[in-house]
Design a protein around this motif. Structure first.
Motif, mmCIF file in Angstrom:
data_model
loop_
_atom_site.group_PDB
_atom_site.id
_atom_site.type_symbol
_atom_site.label_atom_id
_atom_site.label_comp_id
_atom_site.label_asym_id
_atom_site.label_seq_id
_atom_site.Cartn_x
_atom_site.Cartn_y
_atom_site.Cartn_z
ATOM 1 N N LEU A 92 0.820 -1.210 0.000
ATOM 2 C CA LEU A 92 0.000 0.000 0.000
ATOM 3 C C LEU A 92 0.855 1.262 0.000
ATOM 4 N N GLU A 93 1.878 1.305 0.835
ATOM 5 C CA GLU A 93 2.695 2.517 0.964
ATOM 6 C C GLU A 93 3.338 2.904 -0.367
ATOM 7 N N TRP A 94 3.737 1.909 -1.165
ATOM 8 C CA TRP A 94 4.333 2.184 -2.476
ATOM 9 C C TRP A 94 3.352 2.982 -3.335
ATOM 10 N N ILE A 95 2.105 2.545 -3.336
ATOM 11 C CA ILE A 95 1.090 3.207 -4.167
ATOM 12 C C ILE A 95 0.815 4.618 -3.661
ATOM 13 N N LEU A 96 0.788 4.797 -2.342
ATOM 14 C CA LEU A 96 0.596 6.136 -1.785
ATOM 15 C C LEU A 96 1.738 7.056 -2.183
ATOM 16 N N CYS A 97 2.972 6.527 -2.171
ATOM 17 C CA CYS A 97 4.137 7.319 -2.568
ATOM 18 C C CYS A 97 4.035 7.783 -4.014
ATOM 19 N N ASP A 98 3.564 6.899 -4.891
ATOM 20 C CA ASP A 98 3.507 7.219 -6.315
ATOM 21 C C ASP A 98 2.681 8.474 -6.566
ATOM 22 N N LEU A 99 1.539 8.578 -5.886
ATOM 23 C CA LEU A 99 0.691 9.756 -6.051
ATOM 24 C C LEU A 99 1.263 10.957 -5.311
ATOM 25 N N ALA A 100 1.762 10.751 -4.093
ATOM 26 C CA ALA A 100 2.282 11.864 -3.291
ATOM 27 C C ALA A 100 3.472 12.537 -3.978
ATOM 28 N N LEU A 101 4.370 11.755 -4.544
ATOM 29 C CA LEU A 101 5.529 12.337 -5.227
ATOM 30 C C LEU A 101 5.089 13.126 -6.456
ATOM 31 N N ALA A 102 4.089 12.607 -7.182
ATOM 32 C CA ALA A 102 3.569 13.348 -8.335
ATOM 33 C C ALA A 102 2.961 14.675 -7.896
ATOM 34 N N MET A 103 2.274 14.680 -6.747
ATOM 35 C CA MET A 103 1.664 15.912 -6.236
ATOM 36 C C MET A 103 2.694 17.003 -5.957
ATOM 37 N N THR A 104 3.898 16.598 -5.605
ATOM 38 C CA THR A 104 4.941 17.584 -5.290
ATOM 39 C C THR A 104 5.837 17.891 -6.482
ATOM 40 N N GLY A 105 5.553 17.269 -7.633
ATOM 41 C CA GLY A 105 6.396 17.491 -8.808
ATOM 42 C C GLY A 105 7.720 16.769 -8.722
ATOM 43 N N VAL A 106 7.841 15.825 -7.788
ATOM 44 C CA VAL A 106 9.066 15.048 -7.618
ATOM 45 C C VAL A 106 9.026 13.845 -8.556
ATOM 46 N N ILE A 107 10.180 13.442 -9.077
ATOM 47 C CA ILE A 107 10.284 12.334 -10.019
ATOM 48 C C ILE A 107 10.592 11.057 -9.249
ATOM 49 N N SER A 108 9.749 10.048 -9.387
ATOM 50 C CA SER A 108 9.953 8.782 -8.683
ATOM 51 C C SER A 108 10.917 7.887 -9.456
ATOM 52 N N VAL A 109 11.709 7.121 -8.702
ATOM 53 C CA VAL A 109 12.673 6.192 -9.296
ATOM 54 C C VAL A 109 12.471 4.823 -8.642
ATOM 55 N N PRO A 110 11.654 3.953 -9.209
ATOM 56 C CA PRO A 110 11.435 2.628 -8.614
ATOM 57 C C PRO A 110 12.666 1.744 -8.765
ATOM 58 N N ILE A 111 12.953 0.950 -7.726
ATOM 59 C CA ILE A 111 14.095 0.033 -7.749
ATOM 60 C C ILE A 111 13.610 -1.346 -7.321
ATOM 61 N N TYR A 112 13.990 -2.363 -8.074
ATOM 62 C CA TYR A 112 13.595 -3.725 -7.723
ATOM 63 C C TYR A 112 14.202 -4.123 -6.383
ATOM 64 N N PRO A 113 13.397 -4.619 -5.444
ATOM 65 C CA PRO A 113 13.919 -5.013 -4.139
ATOM 66 C C PRO A 113 14.863 -6.207 -4.202
ATOM 67 N N SER A 114 14.856 -6.930 -5.316
ATOM 68 C CA SER A 114 15.745 -8.084 -5.455
ATOM 69 C C SER A 114 17.174 -7.689 -5.834
ATOM 70 N N LEU A 115 17.400 -6.424 -6.155
ATOM 71 C CA LEU A 115 18.737 -5.995 -6.547
ATOM 72 C C LEU A 115 19.685 -5.961 -5.350
ATOM 73 N N THR A 116 20.964 -6.146 -5.627
ATOM 74 C CA THR A 116 21.973 -6.073 -4.576
ATOM 75 C C THR A 116 22.149 -4.619 -4.133
ATOM 76 N N PRO A 117 22.671 -4.391 -2.924
ATOM 77 C CA PRO A 117 22.928 -3.012 -2.482
ATOM 78 C C PRO A 117 23.804 -2.233 -3.461
ATOM 79 N N GLU A 118 24.743 -2.912 -4.093
ATOM 80 C CA GLU A 118 25.624 -2.227 -5.044
ATOM 81 C C GLU A 118 24.847 -1.746 -6.270
ATOM 82 N N HIS A 119 23.920 -2.571 -6.753
ATOM 83 C CA HIS A 119 23.096 -2.152 -7.890
ATOM 84 C C HIS A 119 22.156 -1.016 -7.482
ATOM 85 N N VAL A 120 21.637 -1.093 -6.268
ATOM 86 C CA VAL A 120 20.786 -0.012 -5.759
ATOM 87 C C VAL A 120 21.567 1.291 -5.741
ATOM 88 N N ALA A 121 22.802 1.226 -5.233
ATOM 89 C CA ALA A 121 23.642 2.424 -5.156
ATOM 90 C C ALA A 121 23.897 3.016 -6.540
#
Length: 629
Positions: free
Chosen positions: A81-110
């Protein structure tokens, strides 16, 4: 002077996604919009509650974290649920969302956080935070803040960063400031009004099958169009409910959510892959979108249940399935079945097919499939049972679907006609070209890569080979994956791989042979069904490694290869294969986060095994010597 007001471009009825959502709230304020599991029970949010909560989060993000229009913020989390709330909230502020797969390693996330220049990061669990804590602060240097969906006090905080903030505390802070300061609400309204269709909405990073992931810049126009197009090909309304089982880091899931916003359908947020079956029964959705792997597992699960019954039941099911296939053929042609067939089908439906549908809740109108190729055999099986799978096609760069089969116009083995307003063309070399409002703006920070994927007329080059028949698109292979043997014969490896991977006991199949005398095959086995075979036949296997080396398991795989060879041209025959000692996973780098095989990585990792399957190839002998030295 006239009062003429031009109609908006087709599919672009809103100036941005925030206004599109606002229009839905005005029409359906008190109707259910979201469901999620909490404390063992399904809870419901109305459209107004979704809007108000996201607005409170947006206010909290601006006041507490100082986020500004144009900032980039990453979301590293499972679907919830929180992911979906973020998607709309970030759009409301004009912020650009960057989704990252949770299966990625910390190095790939970085890498993604740094490449996108993210100033904040949403994360879903203490375990995910602990992984980030092992990184050096320089690897996350752009981050000012981390926000945890769960209790942030349970995890170690990444070095060199501000204390981890609480997601719920940001909502509470936002609610407080909205109640006390009317200018905050006015500022959010102004931000929403200022957003244009060409403004970036999200950077979605490709899965990196052919190299380093690239950030695909998708705009408000891309998503507004896609939601409109979905409405026009797969119509649903406020009486429909989808079960969301896809990862929200995948654009497929995002456009299913925003498509539901445009149409007013309810979205029930699934609890994850391990709970799909129970969630299906609890929610009883009317439609579900998933990748082929889910349908393959469901198919094998149903067939295993049948195999475990007595011979009379198995024979009855076989006869019923044949009746279902005949009924399916009539439906596909739009024909009314003969009375005798209708009666036999009613009996078969009562005995078997209604139970299959009950496995998915009993209310399903259709499935949607994308992300990879679906076996025609599996699509036909489910339709024979009264369940329609609508296969579609698209890429991250095209905001998801460009083509999809319709409930009233479908053809198995194809990905359907083009979406309205989306142009499809086949180039001289067979490559599928796309043009329309759904095509990305660019690759983030990569102007040369962007220029390389568009031709001089603005057509986006998908890299897929396909053909159009009666308006239906059929994808045959990836342009870069076509093999040309030493004899000059072309082979489409994905066709062969797809036919093997639907067979029980095979997890992945990868064909090689470019420039070689003949194609060869690497296989990973599906441990669960193979272990059941071991128990049934007393093979004594206890681990994956035991299965790989057992002659009986090799015999089973050989049988699958022989069956597929019978469907191929002689130059495509697989005469040699090898079963690998480990499965492909995201963590060992051989699968992308979307579960696609990284062919280049597999070739490098198992190059010695590939070479050994060419004992009579002089060139292979030279390569073996080079690798050894």
């Amino acid at each position: 002077m006239t009062n003429f007001v031009p109609r908006p471009a087709e599919g672009l009825g809103y100036p941005n996604l925030v206004r599109m959502f606002e229009a839905r709230v005005e029409r359906s304020a008190h109707l259910p919009a979201l469901r999620h599991k909490e404390g063992g029970a399904w809870r419901t949010l109305t459209w107004r509650q979704w809007w108000v909560t996201a607005r409170e989060l947006a206010a909290g993000l601006r006041r507490e974290l100082g986020l500004q229009r144009g900032d980039t913020v990453a979301i590293l989390a499972e679907t919830r649920l929180e992911w979906i709330l973020c998607d709309l909230a970030l759009a409301m502020t004009g912020v650009i969302s960057v989704p990252i797969y949770p299966s990625l390693t910390p190095e790939h996330v970085a890498y993604i956080v740094g490449d996108a220049g993210c100033v904040a990061l949403f994360v879903d669990s203490p375990e995910r935070l602990a992984g980030l804590a092992r990184l050096e602060s320089s690897e996350l240097s752009s981050l000012r803040d981390i926000i945890s969906f769960d209790d942030p006090t349970l995890a170690e905080e990444p070095r060199g960063l501000s204390p981890v903030a609480s997601f719920r505390s940001l909502i509470r802070a936002g609610a407080k400031v909205l109640a006390e300061d009317v200018t905050v609400g006015s500022t959010l309204d102004e931000l929403a009004g200022a957003l244009a269709l060409d403004d970036p909405f999200t950077y979605v990073y490709t899965s990196g099958t052919t190299g380093v992931p690239k950030g695909v810049v998708l705009t408000h126009k891309n998503l507004v169009y896609e939601a409109w197009a979905i409405k026009n090909v797969v119509p649903v309304d406020d009486t429909d409910e989808q079960l969301l089982v896809l990862p929200l880091a995948h654009i497929f899931a995002r456009h299913m959510v925003w498509g539901a916003v445009e149409q007013g359908a309810v979205t029930a947020v699934g609890e994850g892959e391990a709970h799909i079956e129970s969630n299906m029964r609890e929610v009883a959705p009317t439609f579900v979108a998933a990748v082929p792997r889910m349908y393959e597992r469901a198919y094998h699960g149903i067939m295993r249940q049948v195999v475990g019954r007595n011979q009379l039941t198995k024979t009855a099911f076989s006869v019923s399935l044949e009746v279902g296939r005949k009924m399916s053929a009539h439906r596909q042609r739009g024909q009314v079945p003969a009375t005798s067939l209708a009666v036999r089908h009613a009996v078969a439906d009562r005995m078997f097919f209604s139970r299959v549908r009950g496995h998915f809740g009993g209310r399903l109108r259709f499935f949607v499939c994308g992300g990879a190729r679906l076996s025609k055999e599996i699509a036909e099986f489910f339709h024979a049972c009264g369940l329609l799978i609508l296969e579609g096609y698209g890429l991250t760069e095209t905001t998801g679907a460009t083509n999809v089969n319709r409930p009233d116009r479908f053809r198995f083995g194809t990905v359907g006609p083009a979406m309205p307003g989306c142009e499809i063309r086949i180039a001289e070399d067979g490559e599928v070209l796309v043009r329309g409002h759904n095509v990305m703006a660019r690759y983030h920070g990569l102007p040369d890569d962007t220029a390389a994927v568009f031709d001089e007329h603005g057509w986006f080059k998908t890299g897929d080979i396909g053909e159009l028949v009666d308006g239906f698109l059929r994808i045959t292979d990836r342009k870069k994956d076509l093999l040309k043997t030493a004899s000059g014969k072309y082979i489409a490896p994905r066709v062969i791989e797809g036919r093997l991977e639907v067979r029980e006991g095979i997890s992945h199949a990868v064909v090689f042979g470019d420039g070689r005398p003949r194609p060869v095959l690497l296989v990973t086995i599906d441990e669960e069904p193979m272990m059941r075979l071991s128990e049934r036949e007393g093979l004594g296997c206890r681990t994956y490694g035991d299965l790989v080396v057992h002659p009986r398991i090799r015999q089973v795989v050989q049988g699958h290869v022989d069956a597929v060879n019978a469907t191929l041209a002689r130059h495509e025959f697989i005469k040699r294969f090898d079963i690998l000692p480990e499965e492909f996973t995201v963590h060992n780098g051989q699968l992308t986060p979307t579960r696609k095989v990284r062919r280049k990585v597999v070739a490098e990792r198992w190059g010695d095994r590939i070479e050994r399957m060419y004992p009579d190839d002089p060139a292979a002998e030279i390569r073996r010597g080079a690798r050894a030295s």
